[in-house]
Design a protein around this motif. Structure first.
Motif, PDB file in Angstrom:
ATOM      1  N   THR A 166      -2.688  -0.481   3.870  1.00 21.94           N
ATOM      2  CA  THR A 166      -2.112  -0.933   2.369  1.00 21.94           C
ATOM      3  C   THR A 166      -3.227  -0.506   1.325  1.00 21.94           C
ATOM      4  O   THR A 166      -2.878  -0.089   0.240  1.00 21.94           O
ATOM      5  N   ALA A 167      -4.714  -0.639   1.628  1.00 15.79           N
ATOM      6  CA  ALA A 167      -5.600  -0.546   0.663  1.00 15.79           C
ATOM      7  C   ALA A 167      -5.462   1.008   0.270  1.00 15.79           C
ATOM      8  O   ALA A 167      -5.766   1.309  -0.883  1.00 15.79           O
TER       9      ALA A 167
ATOM     10  N   ASP B 140       3.245  -5.134   6.312  1.00 17.57           N
ATOM     11  CA  ASP B 140       4.145  -6.279   6.254  1.00 17.57           C
ATOM     12  C   ASP B 140       3.480  -7.447   6.953  1.00 17.57           C
ATOM     13  O   ASP B 140       3.660  -7.498   8.135  1.00 17.57           O
ATOM     14  N   SER B 141       2.713  -8.155   6.095  1.00 19.73           N
ATOM     15  CA  SER B 141       1.800  -9.431   6.448  1.00 19.73           C
ATOM     16  C   SER B 141       0.787  -8.809   7.690  1.00 19.73           C
ATOM     17  O   SER B 141       0.979  -9.694   8.658  1.00 19.73           O
ATOM     18  N   GLY B 142       0.437  -7.933   7.531  1.00 20.21           N
ATOM     19  CA  GLY B 142      -0.369  -7.515   8.826  1.00 20.21           C
ATOM     20  C   GLY B 142       0.041  -6.571   9.651  1.00 20.21           C
ATOM     21  O   GLY B 142      -0.516  -5.997  10.659  1.00 20.21           O
TER      22      GLY B 142
ATOM     23  N   ILE C 257       9.980  -1.017   4.239  1.00 25.15           N
ATOM     24  CA  ILE C 257      11.233  -1.215   5.349  1.00 25.15           C
ATOM     25  C   ILE C 257      10.879  -1.671   6.491  1.00 25.15           C
ATOM     26  O   ILE C 257      10.031  -1.152   7.163  1.00 25.15           O
ATOM     27  N   ALA C 258      11.225  -2.970   6.775  1.00 21.40           N
ATOM     28  CA  ALA C 258      10.646  -3.440   8.127  1.00 21.40           C
ATOM     29  C   ALA C 258      11.608  -2.881   9.112  1.00 21.40           C
ATOM     30  O   ALA C 258      12.706  -2.432   9.207  1.00 21.40           O
ATOM     31  N   LEU C 259      10.416  -2.799  10.339  1.00 19.93           N
ATOM     32  CA  LEU C 259      10.904  -2.197  11.552  1.00 19.93           C
ATOM     33  C   LEU C 259      11.848  -3.376  12.325  1.00 19.93           C
ATOM     34  O   LEU C 259      11.081  -4.748  12.323  1.00 19.93           O
TER      35      LEU C 259
END
Length: 135
Positions: free
Chosen positions: A84-85, A109-111, A126-128
């Motif tokens: 993310t960074a 996504d929250s880690g 886009i969530a897996l």
């Protein structure tokens, strides 16, 4: 050598220094080179071009690579894998990410890993989820 028509040589021609051609050259057959080819203008290829080995397209993040055809990969589509960074740094600080760019965000996504699409100002996940069904 000066000729008013075609110069026909029926054996190898060896040039041990520079060969300068001041007009167009046509080759009927293969051209083999054991060194580098430098093109200072536009390289136009009609037909299929095969590049074996590594390839560099551009030499700066301001270069534009344009494809007007369909990109086909032999080993599947490879997405960039970023934290993310790093994704935020590339898009915000360096500005080299454009709207619609896709990345595999390793902690997005929250880690948890997810696919991210850049919308011009931030990364949208886009969530897996469930497996894709063939029916």
């Amino acid at each position: 050598i000066s000729t008013g028509g075609d110069l026909i040589l029926d054996d190898d021609v060896v040039v041990e220094n520079t060969l300068r051609v001041k007009s167009t050259s046509d080759f009927d057959g293969n051209v083999n080179m054991d060194g580098n080819l430098q093109v200072d203008g536009t390289l136009d290829v009609d037909g299929t071009a095969t590049f074996n080995g590594n390839m560099t397209l551009g030499n700066a993040n301001t270069d534009t690579i344009t494809s007007t055809g369909k990109l086909v990969t032999s080993n599947g589509l490879k997405l960039t894998s970023l934290s993310t960074a790093t994704a935020n740094y590339l898009s915000g600080v360096l500005g080299i990410v454009e709207t619609g760019d896709i990345a595999y965000i390793t902690d997005g996504d929250s880690g948890n890993p997810c696919i991210g699409v850049y919308n011009g100002s931030s990364w949208k996940r886009i969530a897996l989820g469930s497996d894709i069904s063939s029916s």
